[in-house]
Design a protein around this motif. Structure first.
Motif, PDB file in Angstrom:
ATOM      1  N   ALA A  27       0.834  -1.212   0.000  1.00 59.78           N
ATOM      2  CA  ALA A  27       0.000   0.000   0.000  1.00 59.78           C
ATOM      3  C   ALA A  27       0.866   1.257   0.000  1.00 59.78           C
ATOM      4  N   VAL A  28       1.956   1.233   0.745  1.00 62.32           N
ATOM      5  CA  VAL A  28       2.866   2.383   0.784  1.00 62.32           C
ATOM      6  C   VAL A  28       3.559   2.540  -0.561  1.00 62.32           C
ATOM      7  N   ILE A  29       3.995   1.441  -1.132  1.00 64.31           N
ATOM      8  CA  ILE A  29       4.675   1.490  -2.435  1.00 64.31           C
ATOM      9  C   ILE A  29       3.729   2.042  -3.499  1.00 64.31           C
ATOM     10  N   GLU A  30       2.494   1.586  -3.508  1.00 68.01           N
ATOM     11  CA  GLU A  30       1.525   2.081  -4.495  1.00 68.01           C
ATOM     12  C   GLU A  30       1.231   3.565  -4.294  1.00 68.01           C
ATOM     13  N   ALA A  31       1.043   3.981  -3.053  1.00 67.02           N
ATOM     14  CA  ALA A  31       0.752   5.396  -2.781  1.00 67.02           C
ATOM     15  C   ALA A  31       1.934   6.275  -3.162  1.00 67.02           C
ATOM     16  N   ALA A  32       3.140   5.845  -2.824  1.00 74.79           N
ATOM     17  CA  ALA A  32       4.333   6.636  -3.159  1.00 74.79           C
ATOM     18  C   ALA A  32       4.540   6.710  -4.666  1.00 74.79           C
ATOM     19  N   SER A  33       4.282   5.617  -5.349  1.00 71.73           N
ATOM     20  CA  SER A  33       4.490   5.611  -6.807  1.00 71.73           C
ATOM     21  C   SER A  33       3.507   6.530  -7.532  1.00 71.73           C
ATOM     22  N   ALA A  34       2.391   6.828  -6.895  1.00 73.25           N
ATOM     23  CA  ALA A  34       1.398   7.719  -7.496  1.00 73.25           C
ATOM     24  C   ALA A  34       1.790   9.193  -7.388  1.00 73.25           C
ATOM     25  N   LYS A  72      -0.975   2.567  14.480  1.00 73.35           N
ATOM     26  CA  LYS A  72      -2.313   2.911  14.007  1.00 73.35           C
ATOM     27  C   LYS A  72      -2.299   3.653  12.681  1.00 73.35           C
ATOM     28  N   GLY A  73      -1.180   3.681  12.014  1.00 75.51           N
ATOM     29  CA  GLY A  73      -1.098   4.416  10.753  1.00 75.51           C
ATOM     30  C   GLY A  73       0.309   4.363  10.208  1.00 75.51           C
ATOM     31  N   TYR A  74       0.750   5.504   9.708  1.00 75.43           N
ATOM     32  CA  TYR A  74       2.046   5.590   9.041  1.00 75.43           C
ATOM     33  C   TYR A  74       2.825   6.754   9.631  1.00 75.43           C
ATOM     34  N   LEU A  75       4.112   6.521   9.841  1.00 75.60           N
ATOM     35  CA  LEU A  75       5.000   7.533  10.384  1.00 75.60           C
ATOM     36  C   LEU A  75       5.893   8.040   9.271  1.00 75.60           C
ATOM     37  N   ALA A  84      15.251   9.964  12.313  1.00 83.42           N
ATOM     38  CA  ALA A  84      15.443  11.364  12.678  1.00 83.42           C
ATOM     39  C   ALA A  84      14.142  11.895  13.257  1.00 83.42           C
ATOM     40  N   GLU A  85      13.959  13.153  13.103  1.00 82.77           N
ATOM     41  CA  GLU A  85      12.762  13.827  13.589  1.00 82.77           C
ATOM     42  C   GLU A  85      11.502  13.212  12.983  1.00 82.77           C
ATOM     43  N   LEU A  86      10.495  13.011  13.820  1.00 80.90           N
ATOM     44  CA  LEU A  86       9.206  12.547  13.337  1.00 80.90           C
ATOM     45  C   LEU A  86       8.485  13.741  12.725  1.00 80.90           C
ATOM     46  N   LEU A  87       8.207  13.671  11.438  1.00 75.94           N
ATOM     47  CA  LEU A  87       7.530  14.771  10.745  1.00 75.94           C
ATOM     48  C   LEU A  87       6.026  14.681  10.894  1.00 75.94           C
ATOM     49  N   GLY A  88       5.525  13.477  11.130  1.00 77.09           N
ATOM     50  CA  GLY A  88       4.095  13.328  11.326  1.00 77.09           C
ATOM     51  C   GLY A  88       3.662  11.882  11.330  1.00 77.09           C
ATOM     52  N   GLU A  89       2.494  11.653  11.917  1.00 77.52           N
ATOM     53  CA  GLU A  89       1.846  10.345  11.883  1.00 77.52           C
ATOM     54  C   GLU A  89       0.496  10.553  11.222  1.00 77.52           C
ATOM     55  N   VAL A  90       0.215   9.759  10.206  1.00 79.09           N
ATOM     56  CA  VAL A  90      -1.000   9.920   9.413  1.00 79.09           C
ATOM     57  C   VAL A  90      -1.723   8.587   9.291  1.00 79.09           C
ATOM     58  N   ALA A  91      -2.972   8.649   8.855  1.00 77.92           N
ATOM     59  CA  ALA A  91      -3.819   7.452   8.820  1.00 77.92           C
ATOM     60  C   ALA A  91      -3.637   6.603   7.569  1.00 77.92           C
ATOM     61  N   PRO A  93      -1.559   5.579   3.666  1.00 79.05           N
ATOM     62  CA  PRO A  93      -0.293   5.659   2.933  1.00 79.05           C
ATOM     63  C   PRO A  93      -0.263   6.848   1.972  1.00 79.05           C
ATOM     64  N   GLN A  94      -1.414   7.250   1.453  1.00 77.40           N
ATOM     65  CA  GLN A  94      -1.467   8.411   0.550  1.00 77.40           C
ATOM     66  C   GLN A  94      -1.081   9.686   1.297  1.00 77.40           C
ATOM     67  N   GLU A  95      -1.578   9.820   2.536  1.00 79.15           N
ATOM     68  CA  GLU A  95      -1.200  10.981   3.353  1.00 79.15           C
ATOM     69  C   GLU A  95       0.292  10.950   3.684  1.00 79.15           C
ATOM     70  N   ALA A  96       0.824   9.764   3.924  1.00 81.74           N
ATOM     71  CA  ALA A  96       2.252   9.632   4.217  1.00 81.74           C
ATOM     72  C   ALA A  96       3.090  10.056   3.010  1.00 81.74           C
ATOM     73  N   ALA A  97       2.706   9.593   1.831  1.00 86.57           N
ATOM     74  CA  ALA A  97       3.439   9.970   0.616  1.00 86.57           C
ATOM     75  C   ALA A  97       3.368  11.478   0.397  1.00 86.57           C
ATOM     76  N   ALA A  98       2.201  12.069   0.606  1.00 90.67           N
ATOM     77  CA  ALA A  98       2.049  13.523   0.445  1.00 90.67           C
ATOM     78  C   ALA A  98       2.907  14.277   1.456  1.00 90.67           C
ATOM     79  N   LEU A  99       3.039  13.752   2.662  1.00 85.41           N
ATOM     80  CA  LEU A  99       3.866  14.399   3.681  1.00 85.41           C
ATOM     81  C   LEU A  99       5.344  14.339   3.301  1.00 85.41           C
ATOM     82  N   VAL A 100       5.767  13.224   2.729  1.00 84.31           N
ATOM     83  CA  VAL A 100       7.145  13.137   2.240  1.00 84.31           C
ATOM     84  C   VAL A 100       7.369  14.189   1.163  1.00 84.31           C
ATOM     85  N   VAL A 101       6.465  14.264   0.200  1.00 87.61           N
ATOM     86  CA  VAL A 101       6.599  15.251  -0.880  1.00 87.61           C
ATOM     87  C   VAL A 101       6.692  16.660  -0.304  1.00 87.61           C
TER      88      VAL A 101
END
Length: 122
Positions: A27-34, A72-75, A84-91, A93-101
């Motif tokens: 799920a993370v790989i698919e969300a990140a690839s999008a 309970k989600g993605y870090l 390193a620093e935790l930038l956020g925890e989200v519900a 994989p799409q939100e996680a990929a967007a946070l990385v971007v």
């Protein structure tokens, strides 16, 4: 005839769950690839995280955020060879990929083939 770059081939193999590809959360790989900006980087699943690098071979750039599975989600962690620093925890994989971007450096372009020769390599 079209030839795949190392980055394109790696993403394809991860998405297809090719037997020779590293294993990661599908799920993370698919969300990140999008995400177009992430799709240009070298994806490297390892130790429960999806890492992104500016290059395709060791030593890695290690200067970009990564996604890890949480209870309970993605870090999303900041850059560095270790957590390193935790930038956020989200519900999702799409939100996680967007946070990385959102935390990619402004000068982050397509990954280069080969080892990293930047000042931030580890």
């Amino acid at each position: 005839m079209s030839t795949e770059t190392v980055v394109e081939k790696t993403w394809r193999m991860l998405l297809e769950r090719h037997p020779e590809a590293r294993r990661g959360d599908p799920a993370v790989i698919e969300a990140a690839s999008a995400e177009p900006r992430l799709r240009r980087l070298f994806p490297f699943p390892s130790h429960g995280c999806l890492n992104f690098h500016r290059n395709t071979d060791f030593p890695w750039s290690n200067d970009l955020p990564r996604i890890a599975g949480g209870v309970k989600g993605y870090l999303v962690y900041g850059a560095g060879a270790r957590y390193a620093e935790l930038l956020g925890e989200v519900a999702t994989p799409q939100e996680a990929a967007a946070l990385v971007v959102a935390h990619l450096p402004s000068d982050c372009g397509a990954a280069v083939e080969g080892p990293w020769h930047g000042a931030d390599s580890f």
